[in-house]
Design a protein around this motif. Structure first.
Motif, PDB file in Angstrom:
ATOM      1  N   SER A 142      65.851  20.412  41.352  1.00  0.00           N
ATOM      2  CA  SER A 142      65.026  21.383  40.251  1.00  0.00           C
ATOM      3  C   SER A 142      65.592  21.220  38.877  1.00  0.00           C
ATOM      4  O   SER A 142      66.833  20.876  38.632  1.00  0.00           O
ATOM      5  N   HIS A 143      64.650  21.175  37.986  1.00  0.00           N
ATOM      6  CA  HIS A 143      65.183  21.260  36.423  1.00  0.00           C
ATOM      7  C   HIS A 143      64.946  22.507  35.998  1.00  0.00           C
ATOM      8  O   HIS A 143      64.108  23.230  36.020  1.00  0.00           O
ATOM      9  N   ARG A 149      65.477  25.278  33.197  1.00  0.00           N
ATOM     10  CA  ARG A 149      65.741  25.769  31.582  1.00  0.00           C
ATOM     11  C   ARG A 149      66.290  27.265  31.665  1.00  0.00           C
ATOM     12  O   ARG A 149      65.538  28.140  31.973  1.00  0.00           O
ATOM     13  N   LEU A 159      72.083  18.489  31.570  1.00  0.00           N
ATOM     14  CA  LEU A 159      71.425  17.627  31.133  1.00  0.00           C
ATOM     15  C   LEU A 159      71.381  17.619  29.359  1.00  0.00           C
ATOM     16  O   LEU A 159      71.433  16.731  28.432  1.00  0.00           O
ATOM     17  N   GLU A 205      70.038  22.979  29.602  1.00  0.00           N
ATOM     18  CA  GLU A 205      69.065  22.738  30.632  1.00  0.00           C
ATOM     19  C   GLU A 205      69.911  21.945  31.735  1.00  0.00           C
ATOM     20  O   GLU A 205      70.678  21.306  31.386  1.00  0.00           O
ATOM     21  N   LEU A 230      70.095  20.034  35.621  1.00  0.00           N
ATOM     22  CA  LEU A 230      69.543  19.492  36.966  1.00  0.00           C
ATOM     23  C   LEU A 230      70.341  20.162  37.956  1.00  0.00           C
ATOM     24  O   LEU A 230      71.504  20.182  38.024  1.00  0.00           O
TER      25      LEU A 230
END
Length: 235
Positions: A4-5, A7, A38, A80, A82
């Protein structure tokens, strides 16, 4: 595994930690987790049997924590990450326990009421408000946990949380076992079989190789424990 990414939330935290905000402290009961940073800056705060630690995060940094380690993502600016999680989706099936105050952890109904976000039909503002209330309640319990770790040591302070976590997830474990058997165990067995063939010089399994692709889930980013999440359906 699952990807999942993340924020990380930019909501100011009641305890003032994080120049831009922070996520909700929580632990996983069976799944290890890793952050691959990231962009942006921040930290991950962890509390495990070995004590409290603060790991600064910047682009390219990687940090991994085992099941049972309480972790909190701290946002110092546009962080952010990963997120790589083991066990093929168990984290999304309930393998996360928030550090709510002890009285909430002791009551499964109260825990569910505090942890669940509004269902279909809720507006984004309603979801955000509920996720923020959930984060702030977890921070209340986290403060109690940190104080207990100072008084009696981290291992003893974590023991009641770990015991509560086991009680809270117990109803889901049969489903997890079935899911794990069909995914992770299946892949492990396939690897064991391939190694047995290779040690004999047999490479037949290579003839069935294939390529898989995945596109991000097109749904709006959901409100996770520590921020807004974009996910991939990896099976």
């Amino acid at each position: 595994m699952s990807l999942s990414h993340l924020r990380v939330y930019d909501w100011p935290a009641p305890d003032g930690v994080g120049r831009a905000g922070s996520g909700s402290p929580h632990l996983h009961t069976v799944s290890a987790e890793a952050y691959v940073v990231l962009s942006g800056r921040g930290a991950v705060h962890t509390l495990g049997p070995g004590g409290f630690a603060e790991q600064p995060l910047g682009p390219g940094d990687v940090v991994r924590f085992d099941p049972g380690v309480v972790h909190r993502a701290v946002n110092d600016g546009d962080l952010e990450v990963l997120v790589v999680m083991g066990n093929a989706g168990l984290p999304e099936a309930g393998d996360a326990i928030l550090t709510f105050p002890a009285d909430v952890l002791a009551d499964p109904a109260a825990y569910r009421a505090a942890a669940l976000l509004p269902g279909p039909g809720a507006t984004d503002d309603e979801l955000a408000a509920a996720a923020r209330r959930r984060r702030d309640l977890a921070l209340e319990g986290y403060a109690e946990l940190l104080a207990a770790a100072t008084r009696v040591g981290p291992a003893e302070a974590l023991r009641p949380l770990h015991e509560a976590a086991a009680r809270l997830v117990r109803p889901y474990v049969p489903h997890w076992q079935d899911r794990w058997t069909r995914t992770v165990l299946h892949e492990t067995d396939a690897t064991a079989g391939a190694l047995e063939k290779l040690v004999r010089g047999v490479a037949g399994h290579l003839a069935t190789a294939r390529v898989s692709t995945a596109r991000p889930d097109p749904a709006p980013r959901r409100y996770g424990m520590c921020g807004r999440l974009q996910t991939w359906p990896l099976g």
